[in-house]
Design a protein around this motif. Structure first.
Motif, mmCIF file in Angstrom:
data_model
loop_
_atom_site.group_PDB
_atom_site.id
_atom_site.type_symbol
_atom_site.label_atom_id
_atom_site.label_comp_id
_atom_site.label_asym_id
_atom_site.label_seq_id
_atom_site.Cartn_x
_atom_site.Cartn_y
_atom_site.Cartn_z
ATOM 1 N N ILE A 47 0.843 -1.213 0.000
ATOM 2 C CA ILE A 47 0.000 0.000 0.000
ATOM 3 C C ILE A 47 0.869 1.250 0.000
ATOM 4 O O ILE A 47 0.644 2.182 -0.778
ATOM 5 N N VAL A 48 1.876 1.272 0.870
ATOM 6 C CA VAL A 48 2.781 2.423 0.945
ATOM 7 C C VAL A 48 3.497 2.618 -0.393
ATOM 8 O O VAL A 48 3.573 3.737 -0.913
ATOM 9 N N HIS A 49 4.002 1.535 -0.952
ATOM 10 C CA HIS A 49 4.768 1.610 -2.198
ATOM 11 C C HIS A 49 3.934 2.184 -3.336
ATOM 12 O O HIS A 49 4.400 3.050 -4.081
ATOM 13 N N ILE A 50 2.703 1.738 -3.464
ATOM 14 C CA ILE A 50 1.828 2.244 -4.531
ATOM 15 C C ILE A 50 1.634 3.756 -4.385
ATOM 16 O O ILE A 50 1.698 4.506 -5.361
ATOM 17 N N TYR A 52 3.614 5.929 -2.684
ATOM 18 C CA TYR A 52 4.871 6.645 -2.863
ATOM 19 C C TYR A 52 5.262 6.750 -4.340
ATOM 20 O O TYR A 52 5.877 7.726 -4.746
ATOM 21 N N LEU A 53 4.892 5.738 -5.125
ATOM 22 C CA LEU A 53 5.218 5.780 -6.557
ATOM 23 C C LEU A 53 4.545 6.943 -7.282
ATOM 24 O O LEU A 53 4.988 7.340 -8.348
ATOM 25 N N ARG A 54 3.505 7.479 -6.696
ATOM 26 C CA ARG A 54 2.816 8.620 -7.305
ATOM 27 C C ARG A 54 3.578 9.929 -7.110
ATOM 28 O O ARG A 54 3.365 10.882 -7.843
ATOM 29 N N ALA A 58 9.139 11.782 -8.993
ATOM 30 C CA ALA A 58 9.208 13.168 -9.475
ATOM 31 C C ALA A 58 9.887 14.075 -8.448
ATOM 32 O O ALA A 58 10.747 14.889 -8.799
ATOM 33 N N LEU A 59 9.515 13.920 -7.188
ATOM 34 C CA LEU A 59 10.093 14.768 -6.138
ATOM 35 C C LEU A 59 11.596 14.547 -6.018
ATOM 36 O O LEU A 59 12.368 15.510 -5.963
ATOM 37 N N SER A 60 12.030 13.294 -6.011
ATOM 38 C CA SER A 60 13.468 13.031 -5.874
ATOM 39 C C SER A 60 14.243 13.502 -7.105
ATOM 40 O O SER A 60 15.377 13.977 -6.985
#
Length: 163
Positions: A47-50, A52-54, A58-60
């Motif tokens: 759940i977290v990974h999905i 964070y992938l959004r 882009a942010l990094s």
């Protein structure tokens, strides 16, 4: 606000957000993950990974591109404290970014294939490598953010922001 000032703000803001996200994950959820059973752990991480992938790619990417652009804009002032501190910040961020793609992303990709109902027997062993890399990359991102902040507040009297 000129282009150099805007670049400084974007660099510090994005690296600060990345450092905060990573540090927050290290500070709280890492302890919860270690206490979860394997199925709950996998479900939580998927759940977290999905989510964070959004945001995180882009942010990094902006967080790494902005200090590089900032360095390019300061190249005529290579002897300035701002430039020297910013080199350290950029190197730290690049190392943190690289650790993410070399260690964390492959484990995340593997975790996405795991079945919550039938976790692999070595799930914790595989994940422990992610946790170790996460701690190291978090330290580099926090150091990078700190050094960018220092570069940002180098005495303004030495600046000639004509860019």
């Amino acid at each position: 606000m000129n282009l150099l000032s805007t670049t400084r703000v974007v660099a510090v803001l994005c690296s600060g957000l990345m450092a905060g996200l990573l540090f927050g994950d290290w500070l709280g959820p890492s302890f919860a993950r270690s206490a979860m059973n394997a199925s709950s752990f996998i479900q939580f991480q998927q759940i977290v990974h999905i989510n964070y992938l959004r945001t995180l790619p882009a942010l990094s990417t902006v967080a790494i591109a902005a200090p590089i652009l900032w360095l390019i804009m300061l190249r005529a002032r290579r002897d300035s404290a701002e430039f020297k501190v910013l080199i350290g910040a950029t190197v730290a961020i690049v190392i943190g970014y690289t650790i993410t793609f070399v260690f964390n992303v492959p484990v995340n990709n593997q975790l996405e294939t795991w079945n919550v109902a039938a976790p692999p027997a070595n799930a914790r062993e595989i994940w422990s490598q992610w946790e170790k890399a996460h701690v190291v990359r978090t330290i580099f991102w926090v150091v990078g953010f700190f050094l960018e902040t220092v570069a940002l507040v180098v005495p303004a009297s030495h600046r000639h922001d004509a860019v």
